[in-house]
Design a protein around this motif. Structure first.
Motif, PDB file in Angstrom:
ATOM      1  N   ARG A  76       0.825  -1.217   0.000  1.00  0.00           N
ATOM      2  CA  ARG A  76       0.000   0.000   0.000  1.00  0.00           C
ATOM      3  C   ARG A  76       0.850   1.255   0.000  1.00  0.00           C
ATOM      4  O   ARG A  76       0.496   2.252  -0.626  1.00  0.00           O
TER       5      ARG A  76
ATOM      6  N   GLU B 201       1.844   1.959  -3.485  1.00  0.00           N
ATOM      7  CA  GLU B 201       0.671   2.467  -4.216  1.00  0.00           C
ATOM      8  C   GLU B 201       0.429   3.938  -3.890  1.00  0.00           C
ATOM      9  O   GLU B 201       0.153   4.740  -4.774  1.00  0.00           O
TER      10      GLU B 201
ATOM     11  N   ASP C 193       3.063   6.076  -5.523  1.00  0.00           N
ATOM     12  CA  ASP C 193       2.756   6.181  -6.949  1.00  0.00           C
ATOM     13  C   ASP C 193       1.656   7.217  -7.184  1.00  0.00           C
ATOM     14  O   ASP C 193       1.762   8.052  -8.084  1.00  0.00           O
TER      15      ASP C 193
END
Length: 133
Positions: free
Chosen positions: A100, A103, A106
């Motif tokens: 996570r 993510e 990103d």
């Protein structure tokens, strides 16, 4: 300004062999141009002070001198023929199973890149749709 004209100017470049330096050196090699480097400097702030003091010119991304552009202490002249490009990529594993935290990083990167491009602070072409972040 044509690339050959820019590299003929007396230039102060970053000492680090990352960022814009390898791009300039590769383009010079490919185009059989020489680079008139009068000094290499370790500090970006010192480099910008030297250029604003009239000691030489430099090649940097516009994003590196935004404050100086606003203050009027530096000006930009885009280099063309050929244009300098610096690809930026985000990598992931083939199956894209990432933690996570990755993510989230990103998502933050995509949001920041989209905002920089939208504001014209960073001329670039996004290879993703900004509304997908």
């Amino acid at each position: 300004m044509r690339f050959s004209a820019a590299t003929a100017l007396p230039l102060i470049l970053p000492e680090a062999r990352s960022g814009v330096v390898p791009i300039v050196e590769k383009l010079a090699y490919v185009n059989k141009a020489s680079i008139n480097v009068v000094r290499r400097v370790n500090s970006l702030e010192l480099l910008k002070q030297m250029v604003s003091g009239g000691q030489a010119h430099t090649v940097l991304p516009k994003s590196a001198i935004m404050r100086e552009l606003r203050e009027g202490s530096l000006a930009v002249c885009p280099i063309v023929d050929p244009v300098l490009n610096q690809p930026v990529s985000i990598g992931a594993t083939r199956d894209c199973k990432v933690p996570r935290l990755v993510e989230r990083a990103d998502m933050i990167l995509r949001h920041t890149l989209s905002a920089l491009v939208a504001s014209d602070a960073w001329p670039a072409t996004l290879l993703f749709e900004p509304d997908t972040i």
